[in-house]
Design a protein around this motif. Structure first.
Motif, short mmCIF file in Angstrom:
data_model
loop_
_atom_site.label_atom_id
_atom_site.label_comp_id
_atom_site.label_asym_id
_atom_site.label_seq_id
_atom_site.Cartn_x
_atom_site.Cartn_y
_atom_site.Cartn_z
N PRO A 15 -1.28 -5.68 9.32
CA PRO A 15 -1.54 -4.45 9.34
C PRO A 15 -2.04 -4.00 7.76
CG PRO A 15 0.30 -4.85 10.55
CD PRO A 15 0.10 -6.06 9.83
N TYR A 16 -2.78 -2.78 7.76
CA TYR A 16 -2.80 -2.29 6.40
C TYR A 16 -1.81 -1.47 5.87
CZ TYR A 16 -8.03 -2.76 7.47
OH TYR A 16 -9.22 -3.33 7.84
N ALA A 72 -12.76 1.53 2.40
CA ALA A 72 -13.52 2.90 2.70
C ALA A 72 -13.55 3.62 3.92
CB ALA A 72 -14.93 2.82 1.98
N ALA A 73 -13.67 3.07 5.09
CA ALA A 73 -13.64 3.47 6.40
C ALA A 73 -12.10 3.91 6.67
CB ALA A 73 -14.05 2.48 7.46
N LEU A 74 -11.46 3.56 6.28
CA LEU A 74 -10.00 4.08 6.42
C LEU A 74 -9.79 5.60 5.88
CD1 LEU A 74 -7.64 0.85 5.81
CD2 LEU A 74 -7.89 2.19 8.05
N ALA A 105 -12.64 10.98 0.58
CA ALA A 105 -13.31 10.02 -0.29
C ALA A 105 -12.38 9.51 -1.36
CB ALA A 105 -14.70 10.56 -0.63
N PRO A 106 -12.22 8.18 -1.35
CA PRO A 106 -11.10 7.71 -2.54
C PRO A 106 -11.67 7.93 -3.85
CG PRO A 106 -12.20 5.91 -1.43
CD PRO A 106 -12.32 7.34 -0.70
N ASP A 107 -10.88 8.23 -4.73
CA ASP A 107 -11.23 8.12 -6.28
C ASP A 107 -11.17 6.82 -6.88
OD1 ASP A 107 -11.37 8.34 -9.09
OD2 ASP A 107 -9.79 9.38 -9.22
N LEU A 108 -12.21 5.76 -6.63
CA LEU A 108 -12.03 4.41 -6.83
C LEU A 108 -12.20 4.18 -8.44
CD1 LEU A 108 -14.28 3.14 -4.08
CD2 LEU A 108 -11.66 3.25 -4.14
N ARG A 109 -10.98 4.32 -9.17
CA ARG A 109 -10.94 4.24 -10.59
C ARG A 109 -11.08 2.93 -11.06
NH1 ARG A 109 -7.62 8.82 -13.38
NH2 ARG A 109 -8.60 10.08 -11.41
N SER A 148 -6.72 3.89 13.65
CA SER A 148 -7.17 3.25 14.87
C SER A 148 -7.52 2.00 14.39
CB SER A 148 -8.16 3.90 15.68
OG SER A 148 -9.28 4.30 14.92
N ARG A 149 -7.77 1.57 13.17
CA ARG A 149 -8.47 0.38 12.72
C ARG A 149 -7.12 -0.62 12.49
NH1 ARG A 149 -13.37 1.15 10.88
NH2 ARG A 149 -14.21 3.03 11.19
#
Length: 307
Positions: A165-166, A209-211, A218-222, A265-266
């Motif tokens: 699991p995530y 990203a879909a999660l 939208a995540p801050d992908l730093r 749900s993922r």
């Protein structure tokens, strides 16, 4: 067309340079260039575009590279099988691994194979993304693979799998560390994220990203890294939070805390795949059974350690 022509072409394609390929093949550049031109003439198509520095594949070259790899792998497999049949014993196991599986699956698998008395010489190959590993399996370049499918439908080559699991990973001194139990991903919406590099593993990048999109932000992908162990090191240093599979708890440093995600749900799974024509004999079946047991043991270890 001879196998050496294919080996020469694959070396040039892999290195993106005739000169570097010539050095690797211990031959002079002019003869190698001549061999590649002969190959193109025999194929009847331009396979490479010559650039001021190096080469790149044409569309025809990209297609030819897939087939060339498959032919070379089949040739190597034929030789190996012939030697094994002559000796009366099969022993070589070629395994494809996701980077995390190298640390979580491989050590236990090697011990289990020895413990069960299986005479196995393992050739391990890290391969990402999952699509590359599946292609290698279908080309008979590997016998078994451990992948994280990018969709909910497992590939037809799947023979075993476990839920992985995530989870949200964060530093032990992070405010979220005081929370007990599973967390909603939205609780980290305003945090900087450490992401798994899109160029290293596009499937996992897209899944995470879909999660976040499902959670409404939208995540801050730093920050980014190409290995889960590096992602966890950045998290432990306080650079940000990260979405990682639960099995990462087995390699997480003490300064990293992990919590399962809730409200999504993922599903995340780690599955073992086997080629259609590989591992179908009794020796192969024994190896597959041992690998399946190791996957199940991994799932049990993760459940025991996960709070």
């Amino acid at each position: 067309m001879e196998l050496r022509h294919l080996r020469y072409f694959v070396a040039v394609a892999d290195l993106g340079s005739v000169s570097r390929a010539a050095s690797k093949l211990f031959m002079a550049q002019p003869p190698l260039s001549a061999q590649i031109r002969q190959l193109e003439e025999e194929v009847g198509a331009s396979l490479l575009v010559r650039l001021p520095r190096g080469v790149r594949l044409t569309p025809a070259g990209e297609s030819f590279l897939v087939d060339a790899r498959a032919i070379l792998a089949r040739a190597q497999q034929a030789s190996s099988r012939a030697r094994e049949l002559q000796s009366g014993q099969r022993s070589i196991l070629r395994v494809g691994l996701m980077p995390s599986a190298t640390q979580t699956v491989l050590p236990g698998l090697l011990k289990r194979l020895r413990r069960e008395g299986l005479e196995v010489s393992v050739e391990a190959h890290e391969m990402i993304p999952s699509a590359r590993q599946l292609q290698a399996l279908r080309n008979a370049e590997i016998d078994l693979g451990f992948i994280r499918p990018g969709t909910s439908t497992p590939p037809p080559e799947t023979v075993a799998g476990i839920d992985d699991p995530y989870c949200l990973a964060f530093a032990a001194d992070h405010p979220l560390a005081s929370a007990a139990g599973a967390l909603a991903l939205k609780s980290a919406a305003h945090e900087p994220f450490v992401s798994f590099s899109r160029y290293a593993e596009s499937d996992y990048f897209d899944q995470t990203a879909a999660l976040c999109e499902e959670a409404g932000f939208a995540p801050d992908l730093r920050h980014s890294a190409g290995q889960f162990v590096s992602v966890l090191a950045m998290v432990g240093s306080g650079l940000g939070v990260a979405i990682v599979p639960a099995s990462c708890i087995l390699m997480a440093p003490p300064q990293v805390v992990m919590r399962r995600l809730k409200g999504t749900s993922r599903k995340s799974r780690l599955v073992m795949v086997r080629g259609e024509h590989q591992m179908q004999d009794e020796w192969g079946s024994q190896v597959v059974r041992a690998a399946t047991l190791e996957l199940q043991a991994l799932e049990a270890r993760v459940k025991k350690k996960m709070p």
